[in-house]
Design a protein around this motif. Sequence first.
Motif, short mmCIF file in Angstrom:
data_model
loop_
_atom_site.label_atom_id
_atom_site.label_comp_id
_atom_site.label_asym_id
_atom_site.label_seq_id
_atom_site.Cartn_x
_atom_site.Cartn_y
_atom_site.Cartn_z
N GLY A 232 0.81 -1.21 0.00
CA GLY A 232 0.00 0.00 0.00
C GLY A 232 0.84 1.26 0.00
N THR A 233 1.93 1.24 0.74
CA THR A 233 2.82 2.41 0.78
C THR A 233 3.40 2.70 -0.59
N ALA B 76 1.37 8.70 -5.96
CA ALA B 76 0.60 9.94 -5.99
C ALA B 76 1.22 10.99 -5.07
N GLY B 77 2.46 10.75 -4.65
CA GLY B 77 3.16 11.73 -3.83
C GLY B 77 2.86 11.67 -2.35
N THR C 23 2.48 9.66 6.16
CA THR C 23 1.10 10.11 5.98
C THR C 23 0.15 8.92 5.85
N TYR C 24 0.60 7.88 5.15
CA TYR C 24 -0.25 6.71 4.93
C TYR C 24 -0.35 5.81 6.16
N ALA C 25 0.70 5.81 7.00
CA ALA C 25 0.78 4.84 8.10
C ALA C 25 -0.41 4.87 9.05
N PRO C 26 -0.92 6.04 9.49
CA PRO C 26 -2.07 6.01 10.42
C PRO C 26 -3.30 5.35 9.82
N PHE C 27 -3.56 5.59 8.54
CA PHE C 27 -4.69 4.93 7.88
C PHE C 27 -4.48 3.43 7.86
N ALA C 28 -3.25 3.00 7.50
CA ALA C 28 -2.95 1.57 7.44
C ALA C 28 -3.09 0.92 8.81
#
Length: 295
Positions: A190-191, A197-198, A203-208
Amino acid sequence: MNRTTETSVTVIGLGLMGRALAAAFLKAGHATTVWNRTSSKAGPLVAEGARLAPTVGDAVKASPLTIICLTDYPAVRELLELLDASELAGTTLINLTSGDSAQARDTARWAGQRGARYLDGAIMAVPPAIGTAEAVILHSGPRPDFDAHKPVLDALGTATYLGEDPGLASLYDVAGLAMMWSVLNAWLQGTALVATAGVDAATYAPFARQLAAGVAEWLPGYAEQIDRGSFPAEVSALETDARAMEHLIAESEAAGVNAELPKLFKAMADRAIAAGHGGEQYPVLIEEFSRPGGD
């Protein structure tokens, strides 16, 4: 340094983990004997009150309980085979060396034939966590032997008993690794995707993390389906999941991201669907995981 108690323990093997184990026993006030092929590694522990045994036999005889933490099971057997049965008889060995369940069961039989009591174990923690509740130490083997030594083992962390089969600790250990690597690999997939998309990893880690925690909540209900051998599609049918896997593969390939992992998911799902399980829920894939090579 804490005043030592009458309960003594021996630690054999002073790598990073072995030194952490011995230090935790000392901190808890247990008289601690240590042994290592390279005796210089014992220096800081001796300075804290540990006794350095001159031989393995002396180390084992020094305490009713011996903790072993070496590189692998062959190293354990090579070392213990230096001892005769009279040195092992009546002692309790707890082997916290990493290995597989067959090695654990074989070592338990070997120890029993020489009159020693034996528990196998697995450390689910890094060395700095030893001595805290976060350090989970798994044990398997005879329950009376675990109960007899649990007050000492509690110095290492959360001492957990799994069952009489000495291979259970090793099985739980590798099953835990399967969970760890699967979660990490899915997060990396996912990362890599959002990075196109920059979006950075932080930034992605909390959602994951939120998503992983949500999926974990499904496990008890899915476990009930597996144990019943019945997989009604209460949330989603496998054939629906397979279509979502197609989207993941297509998105990965279009973005120039490695698609091997989602293709593996899809291949297993396709086999289950071909076997007539498309209308059932995702845990029906246990049948694919329970056979070698998808045969």
